[in-house]
Structure formats: C-alpha cells, structure tokens
Design an enzyme around this catalytic site. Structure first.
Site, PDB file in Angstrom:
ATOM      1  N   TYR A 106       0.835  -1.201   0.000  1.00 31.11           N
ATOM      2  CA  TYR A 106       0.000   0.000   0.000  1.00 31.11           C
ATOM      3  C   TYR A 106       0.867   1.248   0.000  1.00 31.11           C
ATOM      4  CZ  TYR A 106       0.818   1.005   4.990  1.00 31.11           C
ATOM      5  OH  TYR A 106       1.392   1.330   6.206  1.00 31.11           O
ATOM      6  N   ARG A 125       8.504   4.125  -4.557  1.00 30.73           N
ATOM      7  CA  ARG A 125       8.513   3.138  -3.472  1.00 30.73           C
ATOM      8  C   ARG A 125       7.513   2.017  -3.757  1.00 30.73           C
ATOM      9  NH1 ARG A 125       7.641   5.215   2.544  1.00 30.73           N
ATOM     10  NH2 ARG A 125       5.519   5.525   1.762  1.00 30.73           N
ATOM     11  N   ARG A 170      -8.075 -20.786  -1.516  1.00 30.23           N
ATOM     12  CA  ARG A 170      -7.007 -20.434  -0.583  1.00 30.23           C
ATOM     13  C   ARG A 170      -5.868 -21.436  -0.697  1.00 30.23           C
ATOM     14  NH1 ARG A 170      -5.170 -21.523   4.634  1.00 30.23           N
ATOM     15  NH2 ARG A 170      -4.383 -19.679   5.761  1.00 30.23           N
ATOM     16  N   LYS A 175       6.468  -1.960   1.973  1.00 26.41           N
ATOM     17  CA  LYS A 175       5.273  -1.380   2.600  1.00 26.41           C
ATOM     18  C   LYS A 175       4.075  -2.312   2.397  1.00 26.41           C
ATOM     19  CE  LYS A 175       3.122   3.182   3.225  1.00 26.41           C
ATOM     20  NZ  LYS A 175       3.590   3.411   4.598  1.00 26.41           N
ATOM     21  N   GLU A 193      11.588   2.616  14.618  1.00 31.59           N
ATOM     22  CA  GLU A 193      10.750   3.699  14.088  1.00 31.59           C
ATOM     23  C   GLU A 193       9.476   3.789  14.904  1.00 31.59           C
ATOM     24  OE1 GLU A 193       9.955   2.738   9.984  1.00 31.59           O
ATOM     25  OE2 GLU A 193       9.705   0.618  10.441  1.00 31.59           O
ATOM     26  N   LEU A 219      11.018   1.331   7.312  1.00 34.02           N
ATOM     27  CA  LEU A 219      10.454   1.800   6.056  1.00 34.02           C
ATOM     28  C   LEU A 219      11.284   2.966   5.534  1.00 34.02           C
ATOM     29  CD1 LEU A 219       8.041   1.428   4.093  1.00 34.02           C
ATOM     30  CD2 LEU A 219       6.936   3.304   5.338  1.00 34.02           C
TER      31      LEU A 219
END
Length: 285
Positions: free
Chosen positions: A33, A52, A101, A148, A180, A205
């Site tokens: 995301y 990114r 799945r 991310k 972070e 990140l």
C-alpha cells in the site's frame, strides 16, 4: 455523503465496491500500500510514493498494473469526484484472486488495485502545537519492514497499547535501539542540535517524507546523523519528532512519560515542518 472509490478500472460508490473473499490481500495480507498526502487539491511527493510502490512490487514479485501517468490521472479523478482539498489517498495493490485459498501463488493472476480518499486536517492539526506522547514497545514485526505491506497487525497492537497508556503512539525497540514509530520514522535532536535517525536498511520503512526532511535539514544548516540510537538517548534528547506522509512532522514531547527537553514542541521540529510544507506545496502535482 458516500465517497467515490477506484477498484480495478472502475469508479464506484464505496457501498458498491467489493473484493472477493478469495483475494490474497484478504487471506494472506499478500499486498502492498501507499498513502499520498493531498494539500489544496494537489498531490504531495507523489513521484516518491510511486517509486517506493514500484520497489515494493519488485521485492514481492507483484504486478503493478498502471504507469505513473495512469495512476496520477486516477488520483486526480478521485480528488475531483470527492471534492478533496486536504487529506490523503490510500492505495492498495494485492496479488489478486486465485479462486481458492493456497499458500503458494501462481504467475499471471490479475492483481487487485483499489484507491480511496480520506479527508484529514493536515496543516493545522492540533498535534503540531501540543506535540504527541509516545511509549516504547517491543518491535515484533517481520524482517522486511522496508517493503510497505498491509501486514500491519503488530503496529495495530502497538498503537492500541499506546492508547491504553494514554499516549498517542509508540516508538518500537529492537535489540535496545529505536527502529521507528508505529507508522512513522523516528528522530531525536541531540543537545548539540544534530538530528539523529536510524539509517536505511530492511529494518525500517524508507520514508518518502524522511528523504525530503534530510535534504531540507541541510538548508536549515542542521546536521543529520543516520545512526542507531537507544531509548535512553531519546530520553535525554533536546527534541524528538516523527515524520510520515500525512503527519509531515509531529513533535514528540514525552516518551514513556518522560518529558523531552522542556516538554514542548521543539524549534527544529517545527522549522522542519514549516519548510517541508512550503516546499511540498510548491512542488505539488
């Protein structure tokens, strides 16, 4: 009023948008995301967020179905359809739906791309003048935090613990050092006036706002040290702050109930926030 969202090539009312229960983003958090800030109806640092996003896709072998130009057009269309002046655009890309799945995945499955807007008070948020309080918390995340992904349960649990302790957020600790924030990069300012932040690696990140702040700090004549720092060093700091796409810079005024400096938002944090907003607005798309 319902928002208009984007899902796989269509603009839909949010109540009409749906994703299969077999989508791997839902089943496995097999997804990435990005969040891009919007000020005065324009996109902030959008090129950096796209770069990114491309990197995250390469690292996970995900197919990115749009070009930068196509994505920017989608974002602008959402801004217009929702009348968004200030806030953010959330983008999520999953590996898609294989019809059942299975831990393993196949090549060539159509990915799922969705975006939606969120109206937020970014510039005049009261957190800026008040500062935020954080607590230290063990970093339980996986070892590829530079990607991310939507696998955010550890961050959700950490932020819940912070709120239970009457704090705003967490600073995550691994092997005695700060990595972070719960959804942000972390910084301290030494008594000598230098900014310290953890160096880039797979452990944090690679913040888009972080990269801009390091450049802007030089314009302010402030030295940036990219190195590890402990929570004890943070307690003794002159200032502390966080950065992210939608906070820009928020001062940290207390860590584990210990006031940082004089317990008020610091001069360097506020100066960096001011120059970042002015610069970002001037370059907004």
């Amino acid at each position: 009023m319902e928002r208009t969202v984007y899902l796989n090539g269509e603009y839909l009312l949010e109540s009409q948008a749906s994703v299969s229960i077999f989508d791997r983003g839902f089943l496995f958090a097999d997804a990435v995301y990005e969040v891009t800030a919007v000020l005065q109806g324009k996109l902030i640092d959008n090129a950096g967020h796209f770069r990114r996003l491309e990197r995250s896709c390469r690292e996970l072998n995900l197919t990115l179905p749009v070009t930068y130009q196509e994505l920017t057009a989608i974002q602008h269309e959402l801004i217009a359809k929702n009348g968004l002046q200030e806030g953010g655009i959330y983008l999520q890309l999953t590996r898609g739906n294989e019809g059942d799945r299975d831990f393993s995945y196949s090549e060539g499955v159509a990915p799922t791309l969705m975006l939606f807007t969120q109206a937020r008070n970014l510039v005049n948020n009261p957190k800026v003048q008040q500062g935020i309080k954080v607590i230290s918390y063990d970093d339980m995340r996986w070892r590829r935090r530079d990607i991310k992904t939507t696998s955010l349960l550890p961050a959700c649990m950490a932020k819940h613990a912070a709120h239970a302790a009457n704090a705003d957020d967490v600073w995550l600790i691994e092997d005695g050092y700060v990595t972070e924030g719960g959804s942000s990069n972390a910084y301290i300012v030494t008594q000598e006036g230098n900014i310290v932040t953890r160096p880039l690696s797979n452990d944090i990140l690679h913040g888009i706002t972080r990269a801009s702040l390091i450049t802007l700090a030089d314009e302010l004549g402030v030295t940036v040290e990219e190195r590890y720092f402990t929570i004890d060093e943070a307690y003794a700091a002159k200032e502390a702050f966080i950065s992210s796409a939608t906070t820009f810079v928020w001062p940290v005024v207390a860590i584990d109930d210990k006031p940082i400096g004089d317990g008020k938002p610091g001069h360097i944090a506020l100066a960096l926030r001011d120059i970042y907003i002015r610069t970002a607005q001037a370059m907004a798309e």
